[in-house]
Design a protein around this motif. Structure first.
Motif, short mmCIF file in Angstrom:
data_model
loop_
_atom_site.label_atom_id
_atom_site.label_comp_id
_atom_site.label_asym_id
_atom_site.label_seq_id
_atom_site.Cartn_x
_atom_site.Cartn_y
_atom_site.Cartn_z
N PRO A 288 0.80 -1.23 0.00
CA PRO A 288 0.00 0.00 0.00
C PRO A 288 0.83 1.27 0.00
O PRO A 288 0.36 2.31 -0.46
CB PRO A 288 -0.84 -0.12 1.28
CG PRO A 288 -0.16 -1.15 2.12
CD PRO A 288 0.56 -2.07 1.19
N ILE A 314 1.24 -8.15 3.44
CA ILE A 314 1.44 -6.70 3.40
C ILE A 314 2.88 -6.41 3.82
O ILE A 314 3.38 -7.04 4.75
CB ILE A 314 0.49 -5.98 4.41
CG1 ILE A 314 -0.98 -6.30 4.11
CG2 ILE A 314 0.73 -4.48 4.44
CD1 ILE A 314 -1.49 -5.73 2.81
N LEU A 332 -0.21 -1.20 7.80
CA LEU A 332 -1.42 -1.92 8.23
C LEU A 332 -2.63 -1.00 8.08
O LEU A 332 -3.70 -1.41 7.62
CB LEU A 332 -1.30 -2.37 9.69
CG LEU A 332 -0.21 -3.39 10.02
CD1 LEU A 332 -0.35 -3.85 11.47
CD2 LEU A 332 -0.26 -4.59 9.09
N ASN A 333 -2.45 0.26 8.48
CA ASN A 333 -3.54 1.21 8.35
C ASN A 333 -3.94 1.40 6.89
O ASN A 333 -5.12 1.36 6.53
CB ASN A 333 -3.14 2.55 8.97
CG ASN A 333 -4.19 3.61 8.71
OD1 ASN A 333 -4.12 4.31 7.71
ND2 ASN A 333 -5.18 3.71 9.59
N ALA A 335 -3.44 -0.60 4.40
CA ALA A 335 -4.04 -1.83 3.86
C ALA A 335 -5.54 -1.83 4.14
O ALA A 335 -6.34 -2.31 3.32
CB ALA A 335 -3.38 -3.06 4.47
N CYS A 336 -5.91 -1.26 5.28
CA CYS A 336 -7.34 -1.19 5.63
C CYS A 336 -8.03 -0.03 4.91
O CYS A 336 -9.07 -0.20 4.29
CB CYS A 336 -7.50 -1.04 7.13
SG CYS A 336 -6.85 -2.43 8.06
N LEU A 341 -8.85 -4.05 3.48
CA LEU A 341 -8.63 -5.25 4.26
C LEU A 341 -9.19 -5.02 5.66
O LEU A 341 -9.28 -3.87 6.12
CB LEU A 341 -7.12 -5.57 4.37
CG LEU A 341 -6.57 -6.57 3.35
CD1 LEU A 341 -6.77 -6.08 1.93
CD2 LEU A 341 -5.09 -6.85 3.62
N PRO A 343 -8.72 -5.19 9.74
CA PRO A 343 -7.51 -5.12 10.57
C PRO A 343 -6.90 -6.50 10.82
O PRO A 343 -5.68 -6.64 10.88
CB PRO A 343 -8.02 -4.48 11.86
CG PRO A 343 -9.17 -3.64 11.41
CD PRO A 343 -9.85 -4.45 10.33
N GLU A 345 -7.06 -9.14 8.70
CA GLU A 345 -6.36 -9.53 7.47
C GLU A 345 -5.03 -8.80 7.34
O GLU A 345 -4.03 -9.37 6.89
CB GLU A 345 -7.22 -9.19 6.24
CG GLU A 345 -8.38 -10.12 5.99
CD GLU A 345 -9.22 -9.65 4.80
OE1 GLU A 345 -9.59 -10.50 3.97
OE2 GLU A 345 -9.51 -8.43 4.69
N ALA A 346 -5.03 -7.53 7.73
CA ALA A 346 -3.79 -6.75 7.61
C ALA A 346 -2.71 -7.31 8.53
O ALA A 346 -1.56 -7.52 8.12
CB ALA A 346 -4.07 -5.28 7.93
N GLY A 349 -1.47 -10.44 7.35
CA GLY A 349 -0.65 -10.19 6.17
C GLY A 349 0.77 -9.79 6.51
O GLY A 349 1.67 -9.93 5.67
N ALA A 386 -3.78 -1.17 13.50
CA ALA A 386 -4.05 -0.58 12.18
C ALA A 386 -4.76 0.76 12.29
O ALA A 386 -4.91 1.45 11.29
CB ALA A 386 -4.91 -1.55 11.35
#
Ligand SMILES: N=CN[C@@H](CCC(=O)O)C(=O)O
Ligand SMILES: [Zn+2]
Length: 404
Positions: A288, A314, A332-333, A335-336, A341, A343, A345-346, A349, A386
């Motif tokens: 991301p 990720i 992570l943030n 990705a959401c 995604l 949190p 899944e992130a 990941g 996230a």
């Protein structure tokens, strides 16, 4: 479990085990037993097996404990920066325009070749420390800014030194097929010949855990990528690929045909590419930071990846051109927020699926038998990892069963 050997207890923890394929696997008032560098037991503290000899105990005071983060796609070793290029892109030049005009990756190659070994080491060490401060315990480092036998080796030696001197596992990836160096201008096939010649020598020096390439219209064709992968295959090295970042080259299907560990970026991934990755068990490594920083608008096909059961990972993709971030939590943030995604899944990941993308089956979840790499957070719930972007929560790391 034998009761005669010494264990270390980590208790009064809120564990995020990720033990099953879905769900956080939360254990409130949890505890972990480790012995040496391995987790021996995970569960509720009330269920601790009786009668164990536990000479060492760490009271975590109710902290949140996740698996140590795995940043499985970085370009950490390089000289210089590309702040001027950032400005040019804001003035309208595209990433591809800049690369075609001789800037981009090739400008970092010049700065990297000009940097001393010591300067490369110091800058990479500082970057690794920044990642560790946000819970990273395993890190992949690619070459790809040396682009000659001598300079690729220099960069990979710095990556190996990170693993030797810092409390961190480092996996190295040879990305010599990243861009065409100026001395090979107009002779991409000759450059690929050269890469195919020096790869066995880098491998013989113990510098290479995996082989990567950039398969793209501004980089190398599928046929050229295939030639590099054939050498990797002969050497017994796993492959991964920068695939379908700016256009659909069919790179993901090619990489999957070599059993690739991961295909990375994937904004332009086709249904055929997804099917090939699902069949091969290849991880989809979404980045991301690069999506955001290049102001890409085409999303990776996340719903289709989910539907096909392709594991999603990720990473920061830390590099000076397309993703100069050193914040895994910001990724992570993003990705959401950008890729939608969850949190969970992130986090999965950047733990379980990221470990799979490195071929490391012994980490990424809190399970008996896994490596005792932990991130201990001053947070209440894993959603918060996230959530609070740009903040740096209190984070301590346990690496191989010891505070690091
Ligand atoms: N896409 C190719 N490689 C890097 C960017 C390298 C650079 O721009 O210096 C990436 O993963 O985004
Ligand atoms: Zn990359």
């Amino acid at each position: 479990m034998t009761t005669s050997q010494a264990f270390t207890l980590w208790h009064r923890a809120r564990l995020v085990t990720l033990a099953t394929e879905q769900g956080w696997g939360l254990i409130d008032q949890g505890a972990l037993l480790t012995r040496g560098d391995r987790i021996e037991w995970v569960g509720a503290e009330a269920d601790l097996p009786p009668g164990l000899n536990i000479p060492e105990r760490h009271d975590l005071g109710g902290a949140l404990v996740t698996p140590g983060l795995v940043d499985a796609h970085t370009h950490l070793v390089y000289g210089g920066d590309r702040a001027r290029e950032f400005e040019m892109r804001l003035q309208g030049a595209s990433y591809e325009d800049i690369a075609l005009a001789g800037g981009g990756i090739v400008s970092t190659v010049a700065a990297t070749r000009a940097a001393s070994d010591e300067a490369l080491w110091q800058s990479a060490r500082q970057r690794a420390h920044a990642l560790m401060a946000e819970g990273v315990t395993t890190l992949e480092v690619k070459s790809g800014y040396g682009l000659s036998a001598e300079h690729e080796a220099r960069c990979l030696r710095v990556a190996r030194r990170l693993g030797a001197e810092l409390p961190l596992t480092v996996r190295t990836t040879c990305l010599s097929a990243h861009a065409l160096p100026p001395e090979f201008a107009g002779r991409a096939d000759d450059y690929i010949d050269a890469v195919c010649q020096w790869l066995p020598a880098l491998h013989a020096e113990g510098l290479v855990d995996a082989v990567d390439a950039f398969c793209e219209r501004i980089a190398f064709s599928p046929a050229q990528t295939q030639r590099v992968f054939e050498v990797a295959h002969r050497l017994g090295l796993p492959v991964k690929l920068h695939a379908e970042q700016l256009s659909d080259q069919g790179g993901a299907a090619l990489a999957a045909s070599f059993g690739a560990l991961s295909c990375d970026h994937l904004e332009y991934l086709s249904d055929a590419g997804i099917a090939a990755m699902a069949q091969a068990g290849t991880v989809a490594m979404l980045l991301p930071g690069a999506y955001y920083f290049l102001r890409e608008t085409k999303l990776p096909p996340i719903a289709a990846l989910r539907a096909s059961g392709v594991p999603i990972a990720i990473a920061t993709d830390h590099n000076p051109g397309s993703s100069p971030t050193l914040s895994p939590l910001l990724m992570l943030n993003m990705a959401c927020t950008l890729f939608r995604l969850t949190p969970e899944e992130a986090l999965r990941g950047m733990t379980q699926h990221a470990a799979k993308a490195l071929g490391l089956a012994d980490r990424g979840r809190l399970l008996a038998g896994s490596r005792a790499d932990l991130a201990v957070w001053g947070l209440k719930h894993p959603n918060e990892l996230a959530y609070a972007f740009g903040q740096r929560p209190d984070c301590r790391r346990v690496v191989a069963g010891r505070w690091a």
